[in-house]
Motif scaffolding. Structure first.
Motif, PDB file in Angstrom:
ATOM      1  N   MET A   4       0.737  -1.269  -0.068  1.00 55.77           N
ATOM      2  CA  MET A   4       0.026  -0.184  -0.186  1.00 55.77           C
ATOM      3  C   MET A   4       1.032   1.084  -0.003  1.00 55.77           C
ATOM      4  SD  MET A   4      -3.191   1.073  -0.075  1.00 55.77           S
ATOM      5  CE  MET A   4      -3.990   2.576   0.140  1.00 55.77           C
ATOM      6  N   PHE A   5       2.031   1.326   0.785  1.00 50.63           N
ATOM      7  CA  PHE A   5       2.866   2.368   0.963  1.00 50.63           C
ATOM      8  C   PHE A   5       3.589   2.637  -0.501  1.00 50.63           C
ATOM      9  CE2 PHE A   5       7.305   4.028   1.637  1.00 50.63           C
ATOM     10  CZ  PHE A   5       6.757   5.247   2.199  1.00 50.63           C
ATOM     11  N   GLU A   6       3.937   1.600  -0.957  1.00 48.49           N
ATOM     12  CA  GLU A   6       4.711   1.748  -2.232  1.00 48.49           C
ATOM     13  C   GLU A   6       3.692   2.282  -3.351  1.00 48.49           C
ATOM     14  OE1 GLU A   6       8.122   1.256  -4.358  1.00 48.49           O
ATOM     15  OE2 GLU A   6       7.767   0.818  -2.553  1.00 48.49           O
ATOM     16  N   ARG A   7       2.337   1.728  -3.405  1.00 51.21           N
ATOM     17  CA  ARG A   7       1.508   2.367  -4.117  1.00 51.21           C
ATOM     18  C   ARG A   7       1.274   3.798  -4.196  1.00 51.21           C
ATOM     19  NH1 ARG A   7      -3.134   0.500  -7.379  1.00 51.21           N
ATOM     20  NH2 ARG A   7      -3.754   2.128  -8.614  1.00 51.21           N
ATOM     21  N   ILE A   8       1.309   4.151  -2.960  1.00 47.85           N
ATOM     22  CA  ILE A   8       1.132   5.533  -2.677  1.00 47.85           C
ATOM     23  C   ILE A   8       2.125   6.545  -3.067  1.00 47.85           C
ATOM     24  CG2 ILE A   8       0.767   7.511  -0.706  1.00 47.85           C
ATOM     25  CD1 ILE A   8      -0.908   5.389   0.677  1.00 47.85           C
ATOM     26  N   LYS A   9       3.545   6.092  -2.721  1.00 45.01           N
ATOM     27  CA  LYS A   9       4.713   6.403  -3.156  1.00 45.01           C
ATOM     28  C   LYS A   9       4.628   6.548  -4.627  1.00 45.01           C
ATOM     29  CE  LYS A   9       8.714   4.622  -3.370  1.00 45.01           C
ATOM     30  NZ  LYS A   9       9.879   3.778  -3.014  1.00 45.01           N
ATOM     31  N   ASN A  10       4.490   5.497  -5.356  1.00 40.94           N
ATOM     32  CA  ASN A  10       4.502   5.550  -6.722  1.00 40.94           C
ATOM     33  C   ASN A  10       3.517   6.694  -7.490  1.00 40.94           C
ATOM     34  OD1 ASN A  10       6.535   3.705  -6.989  1.00 40.94           O
ATOM     35  ND2 ASN A  10       5.176   2.088  -7.336  1.00 40.94           N
ATOM     36  N   PHE A  11       2.315   6.805  -6.643  1.00 47.42           N
ATOM     37  CA  PHE A  11       1.542   7.880  -7.151  1.00 47.42           C
ATOM     38  C   PHE A  11       1.855   9.417  -6.858  1.00 47.42           C
ATOM     39  CE2 PHE A  11      -2.193  10.463  -6.473  1.00 47.42           C
ATOM     40  CZ  PHE A  11      -2.943  10.342  -7.987  1.00 47.42           C
ATOM     41  N   ALA A  12       2.381   9.595  -5.651  1.00 49.53           N
ATOM     42  CA  ALA A  12       2.814  10.839  -5.290  1.00 49.53           C
ATOM     43  C   ALA A  12       4.070  11.327  -6.161  1.00 49.53           C
ATOM     44  CB  ALA A  12       3.260  10.846  -3.820  1.00 49.53           C
ATOM     45  N   PHE A  13       4.994  10.176  -6.266  1.00 45.51           N
ATOM     46  CA  PHE A  13       6.275  10.871  -7.102  1.00 45.51           C
ATOM     47  C   PHE A  13       6.439  10.609  -8.374  1.00 45.51           C
ATOM     48  CE2 PHE A  13       7.306  10.577  -2.545  1.00 45.51           C
ATOM     49  CZ  PHE A  13       7.998  11.489  -2.163  1.00 45.51           C
ATOM     50  N   TYR A  14       5.688   9.199  -8.960  1.00 43.00           N
ATOM     51  CA  TYR A  14       5.804   8.874 -10.082  1.00 43.00           C
ATOM     52  C   TYR A  14       4.709   8.626 -10.861  1.00 43.00           C
ATOM     53  CZ  TYR A  14      10.295   7.507  -7.642  1.00 43.00           C
ATOM     54  OH  TYR A  14      11.190   7.506  -6.871  1.00 43.00           O
ATOM     55  N   GLY A  15       3.524   9.406 -10.522  1.00 39.20           N
ATOM     56  CA  GLY A  15       2.424   9.412 -11.518  1.00 39.20           C
ATOM     57  C   GLY A  15       1.828   8.044 -11.655  1.00 39.20           C
ATOM     58  N   ASP A  16       1.844   7.232 -10.525  1.00 35.07           N
ATOM     59  CA  ASP A  16       1.349   5.896 -10.493  1.00 35.07           C
ATOM     60  C   ASP A  16       1.999   4.927 -11.422  1.00 35.07           C
ATOM     61  OD1 ASP A  16      -0.446   3.974  -9.342  1.00 35.07           O
ATOM     62  OD2 ASP A  16      -1.967   4.560 -10.554  1.00 35.07           O
ATOM     63  N   ASP A  43       4.458  18.429 -12.458  1.00 36.22           N
ATOM     64  CA  ASP A  43       5.298  18.292 -11.437  1.00 36.22           C
ATOM     65  C   ASP A  43       4.515  17.211 -10.591  1.00 36.22           C
ATOM     66  OD1 ASP A  43       7.901  18.310 -10.055  1.00 36.22           O
ATOM     67  OD2 ASP A  43       7.264  20.012  -8.816  1.00 36.22           O
ATOM     68  N   ARG A  44       5.463  16.677  -9.478  1.00 35.71           N
ATOM     69  CA  ARG A  44       5.132  15.624  -8.527  1.00 35.71           C
ATOM     70  C   ARG A  44       4.165  16.448  -7.727  1.00 35.71           C
ATOM     71  NH1 ARG A  44      11.125  13.330  -6.943  1.00 35.71           N
ATOM     72  NH2 ARG A  44      11.252  12.045  -8.702  1.00 35.71           N
ATOM     73  N   PRO A  45       2.824  15.706  -7.318  1.00 34.09           N
ATOM     74  CA  PRO A  45       1.929  16.293  -6.544  1.00 34.09           C
ATOM     75  C   PRO A  45       2.371  16.724  -5.205  1.00 34.09           C
ATOM     76  CG  PRO A  45       1.158  14.267  -7.570  1.00 34.09           C
ATOM     77  CD  PRO A  45       2.522  14.392  -7.916  1.00 34.09           C
ATOM     78  N   SER A  46       3.066  15.721  -4.633  1.00 32.45           N
ATOM     79  CA  SER A  46       3.853  16.154  -3.303  1.00 32.45           C
ATOM     80  C   SER A  46       4.258  17.831  -3.181  1.00 32.45           C
ATOM     81  CB  SER A  46       4.731  15.228  -2.691  1.00 32.45           C
ATOM     82  OG  SER A  46       5.804  15.001  -3.469  1.00 32.45           O
ATOM     83  N   ARG A  47       5.047  17.847  -4.111  1.00 33.65           N
ATOM     84  CA  ARG A  47       5.856  19.357  -4.235  1.00 33.65           C
ATOM     85  C   ARG A  47       4.904  20.529  -4.653  1.00 33.65           C
ATOM     86  NH1 ARG A  47      11.454  18.315  -6.905  1.00 33.65           N
ATOM     87  NH2 ARG A  47      10.071  17.906  -8.570  1.00 33.65           N
ATOM     88  N   MET A  48       4.023  19.989  -5.552  1.00 37.51           N
ATOM     89  CA  MET A  48       2.803  20.986  -5.996  1.00 37.51           C
ATOM     90  C   MET A  48       1.996  21.305  -4.902  1.00 37.51           C
ATOM     91  SD  MET A  48       2.057  22.976  -8.747  1.00 37.51           S
ATOM     92  CE  MET A  48       2.595  22.014 -10.165  1.00 37.51           C
ATOM     93  N   ALA A  49       1.552  20.347  -3.888  1.00 33.99           N
ATOM     94  CA  ALA A  49       0.696  20.684  -2.831  1.00 33.99           C
ATOM     95  C   ALA A  49       1.130  21.491  -1.882  1.00 33.99           C
ATOM     96  CB  ALA A  49       0.257  19.164  -2.286  1.00 33.99           C
ATOM     97  N   VAL A  50       2.774  21.328  -1.500  1.00 36.64           N
ATOM     98  CA  VAL A  50       3.194  22.028  -0.433  1.00 36.64           C
ATOM     99  C   VAL A  50       3.054  23.534  -1.059  1.00 36.64           C
ATOM    100  CG1 VAL A  50       5.397  22.678   0.532  1.00 36.64           C
ATOM    101  CG2 VAL A  50       4.771  20.311   0.363  1.00 36.64           C
ATOM    102  N   SER A  51       3.605  23.840  -2.376  1.00 40.28           N
ATOM    103  CA  SER A  51       3.445  25.251  -2.693  1.00 40.28           C
ATOM    104  C   SER A  51       2.087  25.800  -2.714  1.00 40.28           C
ATOM    105  CB  SER A  51       4.216  25.204  -4.188  1.00 40.28           C
ATOM    106  OG  SER A  51       3.234  24.492  -5.319  1.00 40.28           O
TER     107      SER A  51
END
Length: 351
Positions: free
Chosen positions: A1-13, A133-141
């Motif tokens: 599950m964590f791997e799936r979330i990481k791939n979605f957040a960083f590598y677009g699934d 760009d990665r959702p994590s970085r865009m979300a922070v901005s």
């Protein structure tokens, strides 16, 4: 599950390898988008700046327009530089996002605090979707800009407008983060699929070498790729037809794969091609003749170790403005001469 979330957040699934294979394409897309939007913003904000000198309705926003023009021109400069320095692409992206969102905040809180905010909400939803760009970085901005808007609103606005604007900022901010993540996934997966199709169209499925389609697409570029010299090595497999007839096509395929691996090991994968059933072409750039001859000798020894044989011809050119077709033709002619010598000593039927 964590791997799936990481791939979605960083590598677009997708996965890290697939993402890295399209990273340059993402950077080029973002660079062009930032350049276009910064150029358009410069023109539009520049027009509003001019109007602020003549129209009373625009005059109160003059400082905002001046800031917008200067910052947009800076983004144009950074976008142009990012073609040479790719890391600047991300600076250009977030500068472009900043100029729109800061503009929206300034209009909403400094020039028209008494009005309900529209510009910032539109920018909040629309601008992040433009870039990849990665959702994590865009979300922070986006969270940073939403927080900045709320702080400025608390300083300049009053209820009931204040309450409505803060509520809208939170709701539209959450929608922007979710929408950007979904669009990011779609764009990344589209880029990955496009890249895979591109690779398949230029890769020989049996050997993994570049195929004839790739060979013909790249051929015209070779005269400009070398500084001192270029060499064409033309390779033909002897005895493929006979081996297929006696041992079957699987044995022939095994021979072709083995020889392809030997060719790739000596001349690299970038400039090595399978251009026909039993024909390979490789190019060496700026490699001394003795080094090329040494690699050809090693190739012959490796092929002979397995009981196979190849006919090889090569042509070397150490002048600029080479006629690439003549170079290949001369290498091919020498290959046929080598092939003829081989069959003088090895009768096809006995083989």
């Amino acid at each position: 599950m964590f791997e799936r979330i990481k791939n979605f957040a960083f590598y677009g699934d997708t996965d890290r390898e697939s993402y890295n294979s399209i990273k340059r394409k993402i950077e080029d897309s973002n660079r062009i988008t930032a350049l276009v939007f910064a150029s358009v913003a410069t023109v539009l904000i520049g027009i509003m700046l001019i109007l602020s000198f003549f129209q009373e309705g625009f005059s109160g926003s003059k400082p905002v327009y001046i800031f917008g023009v200067i910052f947009s021109l800076l983004i144009v400069a950074v976008s142009l530089l990012s073609e040479k320095f790719p890391l600047l692409t991300y600076a250009a992206v977030y500068m472009a996002i900043s100029v729109f969102l800061v503009y929206g905040i300034a209009i909403a809180t400094l020039t028209r605090p008494e009005e309900q905010t529209v510009t910032f909400m539109v920018m909040l939803i629309f601008v992040p979707l433009i870039f990849v760009d990665r959702p994590s970085r865009m979300a922070v901005s986006l969270v940073i800009f939403i927080a900045a808007f709320i702080i400025m609103a608390l300083r300049t606005k009053e209820d009931p407008v204040l309450s409505v604007d803060i509520t809208d900022a939170v709701i539209f901010g959450m929608l922007a983060i979710v929408a950007e993540a979904v669009v990011y996934r779609v764009k990344i997966r589209g880029y990955v699929l496009e890249n895979k199709l591109h690779i398949m169209s230029e890769t020989d499925q049996l050997t993994g070498l570049n195929n004839r389609n790739c060979y013909e697409l790249r051929l015209s570029a070779y005269p400009s790729l070398y500084k001192r010299s270029i060499c064409c090595i033309y390779i033909d497999v002897n005895g493929l037809h006979e081996l297929n007839n006696t041992n079957g096509h699987l044995a022939g395929d095994e021979m072709l794969r083995y020889i392809a691996e030997c060719v790739k090991n000596q001349f690299g994968s970038k400039d090595t091609y399978r251009i026909g059933g039993d024909e390979y072409v490789a190019f060496t750039l700026d490699l001394p003749p003795e080094e090329t001859e040494s690699r050809i000798s090693v190739l012959k020894d490796k092929v002979t170790e397995r009981g196979y044989h190849t006919a090889i011809g090569y042509e070397y050119c150490d002048t600029k403005n080479v006629n690439i077709n003549d170079l290949i033709m001369k290498a091919e002619t020498k290959m046929y001469k080598d092939k003829s010598e081989y069959y003088k000593q090895h009768d096809r039927r006995s083989r």
